[in-house]
Motif scaffolding. Structure first.
Motif, PDB file in Angstrom:
ATOM      1  N   GLY A   4     -41.751  26.326  14.948  1.00  0.00           N
ATOM      2  CA  GLY A   4     -40.355  26.515  15.339  1.00  0.00           C
ATOM      3  C   GLY A   4     -40.096  26.280  16.810  1.00  0.00           C
ATOM      4  O   GLY A   4     -39.113  25.623  17.190  1.00  0.00           O
ATOM      5  N   ALA A   5     -40.954  26.821  17.682  1.00  0.00           N
ATOM      6  CA  ALA A   5     -40.748  26.649  19.120  1.00  0.00           C
ATOM      7  C   ALA A   5     -40.817  25.185  19.515  1.00  0.00           C
ATOM      8  O   ALA A   5     -40.034  24.722  20.367  1.00  0.00           O
ATOM      9  CB  ALA A   5     -41.793  27.461  19.888  1.00  0.00           C
ATOM     10  N   ALA A   6     -41.721  24.429  18.918  1.00  0.00           N
ATOM     11  CA  ALA A   6     -41.853  23.013  19.249  1.00  0.00           C
ATOM     12  C   ALA A   6     -40.614  22.227  18.814  1.00  0.00           C
ATOM     13  O   ALA A   6     -40.162  21.322  19.531  1.00  0.00           O
ATOM     14  CB  ALA A   6     -43.105  22.433  18.601  1.00  0.00           C
ATOM     15  N   PHE A   7     -40.069  22.557  17.664  1.00  0.00           N
ATOM     16  CA  PHE A   7     -38.858  21.862  17.225  1.00  0.00           C
ATOM     17  C   PHE A   7     -37.673  22.200  18.130  1.00  0.00           C
ATOM     18  O   PHE A   7     -36.813  21.346  18.373  1.00  0.00           O
ATOM     19  CB  PHE A   7     -38.564  22.194  15.766  1.00  0.00           C
ATOM     20  N   LEU A   8     -37.624  23.423  18.639  1.00  0.00           N
ATOM     21  CA  LEU A   8     -36.591  23.749  19.620  1.00  0.00           C
ATOM     22  C   LEU A   8     -36.811  22.968  20.909  1.00  0.00           C
ATOM     23  O   LEU A   8     -35.854  22.520  21.555  1.00  0.00           O
ATOM     24  CB  LEU A   8     -36.581  25.251  19.885  1.00  0.00           C
ATOM     25  N   PRO A  22     -47.309  29.384  20.412  1.00  0.00           N
ATOM     26  CA  PRO A  22     -46.639  28.149  19.989  1.00  0.00           C
ATOM     27  C   PRO A  22     -45.633  27.601  20.987  1.00  0.00           C
ATOM     28  O   PRO A  22     -45.098  26.516  20.769  1.00  0.00           O
ATOM     29  CB  PRO A  22     -45.949  28.560  18.686  1.00  0.00           C
ATOM     30  N   PHE A  23     -45.382  28.333  22.077  1.00  0.00           N
ATOM     31  CA  PHE A  23     -44.518  27.799  23.132  1.00  0.00           C
ATOM     32  C   PHE A  23     -45.272  27.601  24.440  1.00  0.00           C
ATOM     33  O   PHE A  23     -45.193  26.540  25.052  1.00  0.00           O
ATOM     34  CB  PHE A  23     -43.319  28.727  23.368  1.00  0.00           C
ATOM     35  N   SER A  24     -46.035  28.599  24.859  1.00  0.00           N
ATOM     36  CA  SER A  24     -46.668  28.485  26.170  1.00  0.00           C
ATOM     37  C   SER A  24     -47.727  27.391  26.207  1.00  0.00           C
ATOM     38  O   SER A  24     -47.851  26.676  27.219  1.00  0.00           O
ATOM     39  CB  SER A  24     -47.270  29.826  26.607  1.00  0.00           C
TER      40      SER A  24
END
Length: 461
Positions: free
Chosen positions: A163-167, A135-137
């Motif tokens: 969550g990672a995308a919202f961060l 979800p981040f890389s």
């Protein structure tokens, strides 16, 4: 409306809640992206590289928050989540290093006093559709080159791991021009609205073959450029090795990282028959030693599967394989722990190339061992699947190595190393593993995120 996200290691625990949008919100989002992109494209590319590096600096400052969110939402062990964040940032930095690289070429003209040269311009508005397992890389792999080359990004994270995308959005709001990077979070109907929206110039999708075909149809309707990164059924051929234990360590890591839930995971071990017993025994002993639990616990080496359906799908694959004659040398069972979605790392022997588990993507902690007698047979089994993402060979025989490199039907070919791509290299597949150009880095990325233009300029008197 909002969506609650639960911990797959302990589904009674709600770890976060995120607001969604609807397809009705898409036109305004696309208009915002178009306005932001037009201004962004006028900034010189080296300066865009500096700004994008500031964005990466902001993400690096939040890397522990991002890693923790990944583990709590999808279950991978915290060390793997930190590794995902660090690798993604490394890929992003490798991309921004290309900010001042040449993007065109001068060609000899057929006419006197004329200069002919190619150049490239940003495509415009990019839609990125992302999977739940990285979800981040995966968002970074799409977003950083998109921004560097002058585009706007509308990013749809998985409904399960946002969550990672919202961060990323929080950091983007502090470091990038308004509207240049936007999160579109919602159900599958939102994805359909994004990929078919007016004004989409390119679509980058990572996910299943089934959904990839639907995305391709939507892209065709708008004549949008498309990049699909789909599934894999990745083999490793173990023909010979002076240090078999080291080889098995690499195979085990490449098979069971992220609980086998990655498209480049090794899922088939094609082993020369003389080595079969040693390979099965060695892999089984490693699987039996795994510590299964919550990804935030320090001693855990394998976390849960993504959800109940994922666990049940894996269990179904194994049950059907055993019924077809395979043998579970290790694992083959669900693990009851806090109601979590755990499945024991599984080594299947007595597998034949025609079995379902040898041909279809399991996407879980299951490794099928298939013996062969000749290199011809090994290469035939290697290539006889619909996918072609990653393939590995362990051998110290130069003729076999040369033949494998020439004949393996995979986008990424590894010799005497596991199936982990490097930060600065293209991420590519063939057959049903990919459509369009590769992702991550390299000229293929430049070609996806920009359009080529040809200039003919005659000198003025």
């Amino acid at each position: 409306m909002s969506v609650e996200i639960r911990n797959p290691a302990n589904p009674s625990e709600v770890v976060a809640s995120f607001p969604t949008i609807t397809p009705d919100d898409v036109p305004a989002m696309m208009a915002t992206a178009r306005t932001a992109q037009q201004a962004w494209a006028k900034i010189p590319q080296p300066e865009r590289g500096r700004i994008v590096n500031n964005f990466l600096d902001g993400l690096e400052a939040r890397r522990e928050d991002i890693a923790t969110a990944i583990t709590r939402e999808m279950g991978k062990i915290i060390g793997e989540s930190r590794g995902e964040v660090n690798k993604a940032l490394g890929e992003g930095r490798a991309t921004t290093c290309r900010a001042s690289a040449a993007i065109g070429e001068v060609l000899p003209s057929q006419r006197p006093d004329t200069v002919s040269y190619s150049t490239r311009r940003p495509r415009g508005v990019i839609v990125g559709i992302n999977p739940w397992n990285f979800p981040f890389s995966t968002p970074i792999r799409k977003t950083i080159p998109a921004l560097l080359y002058g585009n706007a990004m509308v990013l749809k994270p998985s409904i399960s791991t946002p969550g990672a995308a919202f961060l990323m959005q929080e950091v983007a709001d502090a470091t990038l021009p308004e509207g240049l990077f936007q999160i579109a979070y919602g159900s599958g109907s939102l994805g359909s609205a994004l990929t078919s929206a007016d004004g989409v110039d390119a679509i980058s999708f990572t996910g299943s073959v089934e959904i990839g075909r639907i995305v391709a149809q939507a892209a065709a309707a708008n004549l949008a450029e498309i990049s699909l990164e789909l599934g894999g059924k990745n083999p490793v051929i173990v023909n010979d090795a002076s240090d078999l234990e080291a080889v098995l360590n690499q195979i085990y890591a490449a098979a069971f990282a992220v609980c086998g839930q990655r498209c480049t995971a090794i899922s088939r071990v094609l082993v020369r028959r003389e080595l079969e017993a040693a390979v099965v025994e060695g892999l089984a002993s490693r699987a039996k030693a795994a510590q299964i639990g919550d990804g935030l616990d320090a001693g855990t080496t394998i976390g849960p599967l993504m959800g109940e359906k994922a666990r049940d799908d894996v269990a179904g694959f194994v049950e059907r394989s055993l019924a077809a004659g395979a043998h579970a040398a290790a694992g083959g069972t669900t693990i009851e722990q806090n109601g979590g979605y755990f499945y024991a790392p599984t080594i299947l022997s007595n597998v034949t190339p025609d079995m379902e588990v040898a041909r279809d993507e399991v996407f879980g902690p299951v490794l099928a061992v298939i013996p062969y007698d000749t290199p011809d047979e090994a290469l035939a089994i290697c290539n006889d699947v619909e996918f072609g993402l990653s393939a590995c060979l362990y051998s110290e025989q130069t003729p076999l190595v040369d033949r494998f490199i020439a004949e393996a039907e995979s986008g990424m070919i590894h010799v005497n190393c596991g199936s982990f791509p490097e930060d600065h290299t293209p991420f590519v597949g063939v057959k049903n593993s990919s459509l369009g150009v590769g992702g991550s880095n390299g000229n293929s990325t430049l070609h996806f995120y920009t359009q080529e233009h040809m200039v003919y300029r005659k000198a003025q008197a």
